[in-house]
Design a protein around this motif. Sequence first.
Motif, PDB file in Angstrom:
ATOM      1  N   CYS A   1       0.835  -1.214   0.000  1.00 59.10           N
ATOM      2  CA  CYS A   1       0.000   0.000   0.000  1.00 59.10           C
ATOM      3  C   CYS A   1       0.863   1.254   0.000  1.00 59.10           C
ATOM      4  O   CYS A   1       0.572   2.234  -0.694  1.00 59.10           O
ATOM      5  CB  CYS A   1      -0.919  -0.002   1.221  1.00 59.10           C
ATOM      6  SG  CYS A   1      -0.053  -0.205   2.799  1.00 59.10           S
TER       7      CYS A   1
ATOM      8  N   GLY B   1      -8.062   4.616  -4.145  1.00 63.87           N
ATOM      9  CA  GLY B   1      -8.282   3.170  -4.144  1.00 63.87           C
ATOM     10  C   GLY B   1      -7.069   2.324  -4.480  1.00 63.87           C
ATOM     11  O   GLY B   1      -7.151   1.090  -4.499  1.00 63.87           O
TER      12      GLY B   1
ATOM     13  N   THR C   1      -6.215   0.007  -1.510  1.00 67.96           N
ATOM     14  CA  THR C   1      -7.199  -1.047  -1.262  1.00 67.96           C
ATOM     15  C   THR C   1      -7.058  -2.177  -2.284  1.00 67.96           C
ATOM     16  O   THR C   1      -7.247  -3.343  -1.957  1.00 67.96           O
ATOM     17  CB  THR C   1      -8.632  -0.482  -1.328  1.00 67.96           C
ATOM     18  OG1 THR C   1      -8.871   0.086  -2.614  1.00 67.96           O
ATOM     19  CG2 THR C   1      -8.827   0.592  -0.277  1.00 67.96           C
ATOM     20  N   GLU C   2      -6.726  -1.818  -3.515  1.00 72.40           N
ATOM     21  CA  GLU C   2      -6.552  -2.824  -4.568  1.00 72.40           C
ATOM     22  C   GLU C   2      -5.290  -3.645  -4.366  1.00 72.40           C
ATOM     23  O   GLU C   2      -5.238  -4.830  -4.736  1.00 72.40           O
ATOM     24  CB  GLU C   2      -6.511  -2.137  -5.940  1.00 72.40           C
ATOM     25  CG  GLU C   2      -7.837  -1.498  -6.342  1.00 72.40           C
ATOM     26  CD  GLU C   2      -7.723  -0.719  -7.641  1.00 72.40           C
ATOM     27  OE1 GLU C   2      -6.645  -0.767  -8.281  1.00 72.40           O
ATOM     28  OE2 GLU C   2      -8.702  -0.047  -8.015  1.00 72.40           O
ATOM     29  N   SER C   3      -4.281  -3.039  -3.778  1.00 69.30           N
ATOM     30  CA  SER C   3      -3.005  -3.742  -3.612  1.00 69.30           C
ATOM     31  C   SER C   3      -2.931  -4.557  -2.331  1.00 69.30           C
ATOM     32  O   SER C   3      -2.081  -5.437  -2.197  1.00 69.30           O
ATOM     33  CB  SER C   3      -1.852  -2.731  -3.622  1.00 69.30           C
ATOM     34  OG  SER C   3      -1.905  -1.895  -2.485  1.00 69.30           O
TER      35      SER C   3
ATOM     36  N   LYS D   1      -9.777  -0.714   3.325  1.00 70.66           N
ATOM     37  CA  LYS D   1     -11.036  -0.669   2.580  1.00 70.66           C
ATOM     38  C   LYS D   1     -11.464   0.771   2.294  1.00 70.66           C
ATOM     39  O   LYS D   1     -11.147   1.694   3.045  1.00 70.66           O
ATOM     40  CB  LYS D   1     -12.152  -1.362   3.372  1.00 70.66           C
ATOM     41  CG  LYS D   1     -11.885  -2.822   3.724  1.00 70.66           C
ATOM     42  CD  LYS D   1     -13.030  -3.399   4.537  1.00 70.66           C
ATOM     43  CE  LYS D   1     -12.738  -4.830   4.963  1.00 70.66           C
ATOM     44  NZ  LYS D   1     -12.701  -5.744   3.802  1.00 70.66           N
TER      45      LYS D   1
END
Length: 275
Positions: A222, A249, A252-254, A261
């Motif tokens: 992150c 985001g 959150t995706e990584s 979240k």
Amino acid sequence: MLIDVLTALAVVVSVSLFLGILLALFINFFTVKEDEKEKKIRECLPGINCGACGYTGCNEYAKALALSQAKPNLCIPGAENTAKALSEILGVEVEEPKDVVAFVHCNGTCDAAAEKAIYQGVESCKARTMLYGGSKGCSYGCFGCGDCAKVCVSNAIFIEDGIARVDTSKCVGCGLCVKQCPQRIISMVPQETKTAVFCNSRDKGAEARKVCTNACIACKKCEKVCPHEAISVINNRAVIDYEKCTGCGACTESCPTGCIKNVHFRDLPEGFSLN
């Protein structure tokens, strides 16, 4: 005989009159006269004495306001309505208070968090912490006994799947739950927060993952992908700088465990006030 009675009566009346005069003088010289401005200010405050304003209670905050030693927008529970009322009394420009809400930094649900022991005792988070650090494998997580919910003045906290959760549409931002939580997993965050870390563990990655499948493993992915340098791994846990975070985001995706979240904290109903 009659003379004796009249003499005794005269003595009693004289003593009573003397004591009455002394009491009147005492009240006149030693009674603290109430400041009318302070009284009006105090009537505007919600009276929950949460300390969110930075003072020990509503009375102390009222005194500071009456002496022009504090700003009228510091009462978080009172929100905009209180700030406006105080500004009118003080004759100053209205400054809206900063909206904050309580957030629980834990997602150690019943399925995700391992138990190291069976606890049988007082249903209190504080009581559990005093018994070998609690029954959960993660000593930093939420115990779900609801100590925070018991002190919440707006019934905004509830227990779901073993974890304390906050209904931000009811949260007034008083911070009483933060003070009550022995695990220090609740913090006040800006209302407009877009991304949050659902983990409070300080254990190293492998250890944290062993006791909770939703834990932060301090992999720093992150931190590496954030285009605004808004997130850092400190003491084996991801921490967000809310002033820099834009909610893009990327973090959150990584995140491999999903402990970071995207969030949306619902606000209080318009015009809400504890007064």
